[in-house]
Every structure is written in structure tokens, then in C-alpha cells.
Design an enzyme around this catalytic site. Structure first.
Site, PDB file in Angstrom:
ATOM      1  N   ASP A   1      -4.903 -11.055 -57.839  1.00  0.00           N
ATOM      2  CA  ASP A   1      -4.128  -9.758 -57.256  1.00  0.00           C
ATOM      3  C   ASP A   1      -3.414  -9.204 -58.252  1.00  0.00           C
ATOM      4  O   ASP A   1      -3.008  -9.886 -59.171  1.00  0.00           O
ATOM      5  CB  ASP A   1      -3.628 -10.198 -56.138  1.00  0.00           C
ATOM      6  CG  ASP A   1      -3.165  -9.117 -55.051  1.00  0.00           C
ATOM      7  OD1 ASP A   1      -2.994  -8.291 -55.615  1.00  0.00           O
ATOM      8  OD2 ASP A   1      -3.021  -9.270 -53.911  1.00  0.00           O
TER       9      ASP A   1
ATOM     10  N   ASP B   1      -9.886 -13.230 -48.390  1.00  0.00           N
ATOM     11  CA  ASP B   1      -9.067 -14.422 -48.959  1.00  0.00           C
ATOM     12  C   ASP B   1      -7.876 -14.568 -48.081  1.00  0.00           C
ATOM     13  O   ASP B   1      -7.325 -13.805 -47.376  1.00  0.00           O
ATOM     14  CB  ASP B   1      -8.537 -14.275 -50.140  1.00  0.00           C
ATOM     15  CG  ASP B   1      -7.385 -13.066 -50.305  1.00  0.00           C
ATOM     16  OD1 ASP B   1      -6.173 -13.444 -50.471  1.00  0.00           O
ATOM     17  OD2 ASP B   1      -7.760 -11.944 -50.212  1.00  0.00           O
TER      18      ASP B   1
ATOM     19  N   CYS C   1     -19.641 -32.559 -40.125  1.00  0.00           N
ATOM     20  CA  CYS C   1     -19.098 -31.973 -41.324  1.00  0.00           C
ATOM     21  C   CYS C   1     -19.225 -32.532 -42.735  1.00  0.00           C
ATOM     22  O   CYS C   1     -19.589 -33.705 -42.520  1.00  0.00           O
ATOM     23  CB  CYS C   1     -17.466 -31.727 -41.023  1.00  0.00           C
ATOM     24  SG  CYS C   1     -16.722 -30.978 -42.624  1.00  0.00           S
TER      25      CYS C   1
ATOM     26  N   CYS D   1     -17.702 -32.306 -45.517  1.00  0.00           N
ATOM     27  CA  CYS D   1     -16.862 -32.373 -46.534  1.00  0.00           C
ATOM     28  C   CYS D   1     -16.701 -33.789 -46.963  1.00  0.00           C
ATOM     29  O   CYS D   1     -16.983 -34.600 -46.264  1.00  0.00           O
ATOM     30  CB  CYS D   1     -15.599 -31.855 -46.006  1.00  0.00           C
ATOM     31  SG  CYS D   1     -14.617 -32.907 -44.792  1.00  0.00           S
TER      32      CYS D   1
ATOM     33  N   CYS E   1     -14.957 -36.085 -44.356  1.00  0.00           N
ATOM     34  CA  CYS E   1     -15.772 -36.345 -42.625  1.00  0.00           C
ATOM     35  C   CYS E   1     -16.955 -37.148 -43.038  1.00  0.00           C
ATOM     36  O   CYS E   1     -17.530 -37.993 -42.252  1.00  0.00           O
ATOM     37  CB  CYS E   1     -16.116 -35.107 -42.075  1.00  0.00           C
ATOM     38  SG  CYS E   1     -14.531 -34.252 -41.441  1.00  0.00           S
TER      39      CYS E   1
ATOM     40  N   HIS F   1     -10.767 -30.772 -46.054  1.00  0.00           N
ATOM     41  CA  HIS F   1     -11.668 -30.434 -44.907  1.00  0.00           C
ATOM     42  C   HIS F   1     -11.920 -28.841 -44.586  1.00  0.00           C
ATOM     43  O   HIS F   1     -12.614 -28.199 -44.314  1.00  0.00           O
ATOM     44  CB  HIS F   1     -11.145 -30.997 -43.796  1.00  0.00           C
ATOM     45  CG  HIS F   1     -11.930 -30.554 -42.366  1.00  0.00           C
ATOM     46  ND1 HIS F   1     -12.946 -31.204 -42.150  1.00  0.00           N
ATOM     47  CD2 HIS F   1     -11.449 -29.754 -41.239  1.00  0.00           C
ATOM     48  CE1 HIS F   1     -13.473 -30.414 -40.879  1.00  0.00           C
ATOM     49  NE2 HIS F   1     -12.586 -29.704 -40.567  1.00  0.00           N
TER      50      HIS F   1
END
Length: 450
Positions: A111, A286, A324, A326, A329, A361
């Protein structure tokens, strides 16, 4: 100095801007404005639609670069303003840019620092020259100009750089100031284009301004599109406006932007916001919210937000979210950590590891959500995806569907049957005249690092 009612100067005779990206549109939803595309940047390809985790200070709080990479992230956000203050431009030059500083081999978007005009307004004075403000670190007077912002971003070496824009909070009642900011942003884009030293390796995106005034937004779209930057952002939102207003602005802007360029809506991250914004034709987003909410013990799931600090999870030995993928998990036998809700509950209020695990996660969830939307668009089943998403997220209780989302999706020809439009209690505003949820103020990563 230009007056508040001045019009932008004529488009200067600039050389055609080289592009350091390729944009391949591969699918369109046959009902909504949703798109799927491949975006190839200097540090590799990314798939759209896309959510970008925010690593404000060249670090995503709680994650190493390797762990961020393992979530599937291939484009994250750094902030020019913060990196310019610390470690500073000289250090960035010495190390060879932000990729080397943080050990990140994938893409970075920076940015410009323009949002500080909102977040640091008490310390800032905005003129045609730029923004004069006091350093929040030591009170040193500083000047951020379009040329300096681009020079900093050239040093950082980010794959996508943003123009410096004049940002006015959308809820401001000062229409003249809003118009002045919109015109100034156009003039500042011209200065950014002239100052950009690395157009063959870094992509400059313009930023559409104009507050909640749709005519002003349309005027800005026309001027910005004429400058032919590699990509286009819709800015100045996520500043407290009602979500109905947010959706109208995004829908208007996407309808005026070229089809063969990426469209980035800045500061958006709530799952419902992402799904609706994709349906309205946006590609990139974002927000700090997924990482920040993790630090408060919250897990984002397909069935809503879970406050893992709640006592009900003290003896829950299941994963944070069933199914999930991830690292937290996944079961140990599948290469994961096999983390349980009970363990995270135990850590959430007293150990940083709890926030670390939930950050992994939450980032995974956001990226997986975007991947699922992309697949649904490609297979032309996005309307069905949206309906299932809202059904899952609100426990099949259609009375909990937010009215702003129902109305926004009607603009894309999606209608929910048997819904009673109401604002859920957690979204109700104390002002009875305002019946829609203010959009998340996600861009406050400019104030506090993510």
C-alpha cells in the site's frame, strides 16, 4: 494549489506504461458478475479471486514465512508507510528489498501510505504537494509525496505497488472535500506514473476514489482507466459506511472497469463480504481481521465465528473445524498437528501459541474460501455455492441472513427464497435510522501492524 471544485488536468502525454503482469480471464459466472482468472506476477502466478493476508511490517503476526507459504499464500501485503519508517529506506536498499528482508520468495503488494491520511489525520496536513505529518515514533516532521511513495515502493521491490491517493473517510459529509480528494488522487496518479522507475518489474495500480457518490466514482473510473495502469483498485471504503452503500459503490465501479485487468477492493475480509464482493465483480481483497480476530481467540469456520475461549470448548477434543486442511486441524497421521479445540481453549488467554495456531487456521480458511469460489465460478455453479455458503454460515436459519447481502445479491440476479429480511442482533446499530451493518474497518492495519 487546486481548489476543491477544480477538475483534473488533462491526461498528460505519457509513454504507454509497460506491464509486469499477465491477466488471463478463464471463466465468468453466467448469473453474477463473478470472474475467475490467472494473474502472473514477477514472483509467480496467483489465482483469482484472491484474499491477501496482511503482513504490515514485513511479517504476518505469529507466522514464519515458511508457515505462511504452507497456507497456500502466494501474494501478501506489506505497508510502505511502516517499512519507510522502520527499518527505513537505506536498510531496504542495503538488503535488496522486502523479499530478501523477510525471506519471502512469493509476491508482495504494498500500500502507498495514503490511508494514513485517515488514520493519522490529527497529525497530518494534506496539500497538493503531499502529506505532512509527525512521525508516530519520535514526532519528527515528515513529508510523503507521490514521488516519495513510489520511490519507497521501488526500493521495497513489491510486485504490485499502489499510487498515493488522497483518502477521505466515506462517512464525511463534506462533498466538496470528497471531490477535491478524488481529483487530487487523479493528479497524484500522474505524478506516480512519472516517478515510477521500475515499470517492467513492478505493477502500479491506480485507486478509484469518490466516497459514496456514484457519479463521482464514475468520473474517477473514467479518468483512472484512461491512464491504463496494469491493475485497478477501488479505495476509500471499509471506513464505517453502511454495507448497502459499500455494495452500490463496488457494483458501480466494477461495471465501469475494463474486463481484462485485475480489480482490487481494498480493506475487505469478512467471509460474507468476500462472497458478495466477488459476486459484484471484484477479484482481490486484503484485511487484518482474520489475523487480528485470531489473537482474540476466534476461529473462522464455514459455520461462523467460534470463540474458542468459551468454556464449552474446554472438553472439546475435536479439531478447530472438521474437514479443514490446515496444519492445525489435519490429523497427525495426515501430516498435521492434530490440534484440538480444548488445547487452543487452554492456550487462548495466556499463551501466544494459541493465537499462532488460530492465525494458521484463519488464514487457511480465507484462502480456501477463495479457492472454493474460484472452482464454483469455473464450473458455473456459483449461485448454488453462494446459497450453500449462507446456509452453512447461518446454520440454515434464513432469518439470520443479513439484509444488505440479500439486497446486494439481488443486483446480481441471485434471490433467496423464504427469507425474512432483518438485521441480526449482532449487526444492529444503535441508530434506528441506520438499518445496515457498517462495513468492517479492515484497513486499520495501517495503524496497528497485522
Amino acid at each position: 494549489m487546486a481548489s476543491a471544485t477544480s477538475t483534473p488536468t488533462p491526461i498528460p502525454m505519457l509513454k504507454p506504461m509497460p506491464s509486469a503482469l499477465t491477466f488471463e480471464l478463464i471463466a465468468r459466472c453466467s448469473t453474477t458478475k463473478a470472474r475467475a482468472a490467472n494473474l502472473t506476477l514477477p514472483h509467480g502466478p496467483v489465482q483469482l479471486p484472491l484474499f491477501m493476508p496482511v503482513a504490515t511490517q514485513a511479517s504476518l503476526k505469529g507466522l514464519t514465512p515458511h508457515q505462511l507459504e504452507a497456507t497456500g499464500c502466494r501474494l501478501c501485503l506489506n505497508n510502505t508507510y511502516h517499512l519507510g519508517l522502520k527499518p527505513g529506506q537505506e536498510v531496504l536498499k542495503a538488503v535488496g528489498g522486502a523479499h530478501k528482508l523477510q525471506g519471502w520468495k512469493h509476491n508482495i503488494l504494498t500500500d502507498s501510505g495514503g490511508f494514513q491520511m485517515v488514520s493519522l489525520l490529527k497529525l497530518a496536513n494534506i496539500t497538493e504537494e503531499g502529506v505532512r505529518f509527525l512521525s508516530p515514533h519520535d514526532g519528527t516532521p515528515m513529508l510523503l509525496t507521490p514521488e516519495h511513495s513510489i520511490d519507497l515502493q521501488n526500493t521495497i521491490g513489491s510486485d504490485i505497488i499502489m499510487q498515493l491517493d488522497d483518502v477521505v473517510i466515506t462517512t464525511s459529509p463534506d462533498a466538496a472535500r470528497m471531490r477535491e480528494a478524488m481529483h487530487r488522487s487523479i493528479r497524484w496518479l500522474d505524478r506516480c506514473i512519472t516517478a515510477h522507475a521500475n515499470p517492467t518489474t513492478q505493477n502500479l495500480f491506480c485507486i478509484i476514489q469518490g466516497g459514496l457518490d456514484l457519479e463521482m466514482r464514475a468520473e474517477c473510473c473514467k479518468e483512472m482507466v484512461a491512464r491504463d495502469t496494469p491493475g485497478i483498485a477501488i479505495g476509500g471504503l471499509s471506513g464505517g459506511e453502511a454495507k448497502d452503500d459499500y455494495c452500490r459503490v463496488v457494483n458501480t465501479c466494477t461495471g465501469l472497469l475494463p474486463e481484462m485487468k485485475p480489480r482490487y477492493v481494498m480493506g475487505i475480509g469478512y467471509p460474507e463480504d468476500l462472497v458478495v464482493s466477488v459476486a459484484l465483480g471484484a477479484d482481490m481483497f486484503d484485511c487484518v481481521w482474520p489475523t487480528r480476530t485470531a489473537r482474540f481467540g476466534n476461529a473462522i469456520t464455514a459455520h461462523g465465528l467460534l470463540n474458542i475461549r468459551h468454556a464449552r470448548y474446554a472438553n472439546d477434543f475435536g479439531p478447530v473445524e472438521e474437514g479443514c486442511g490446515c496444519m492445525c486441524c489435519r490429523k497427525k497421521e495426515d501430516g498435521g498437528l492434530g490440534i484440538t479445540k480444548a488445547f487452543v481453549h487452554h492456550l487462548a488467554s495466556k499463551e501466544t501459541v494459541g493465537a499462532h495456531l488460530l492465525t494458521i487456521h484463519n488464514v487457511w480458511y480465507q484462502l480456501a474460501l477463495m479457492t472454493s469460489m474460484r472452482e464454483a465460478i469455473i464450473e458455473d455453479r456459483f449461485p448454488a455455492f453462494i446459497k450453500k455458503f449462507f446456509d452453512d454460515y447461518h446454520g440454515a436459519d434464513k432469518t439470520k441472513y443479513p439484509d444488505w447481502a440479500i439486497k446486494a445479491l439481488k443486483m446480481t440476479q441471485i434471490r433467496f427464497e423464504n427469507t425474512s429480511i432483518r438485521t441480526p442482533k449482532r449487526y444492529q446499530n444503535s441508530n434506528p435510522a441506520r438499518k445496515t451493518l457498517p462495513i468492517a474497518y479492515c484497513h486499520d492495519h495501517m495503524i496497528e501492524e497485522a
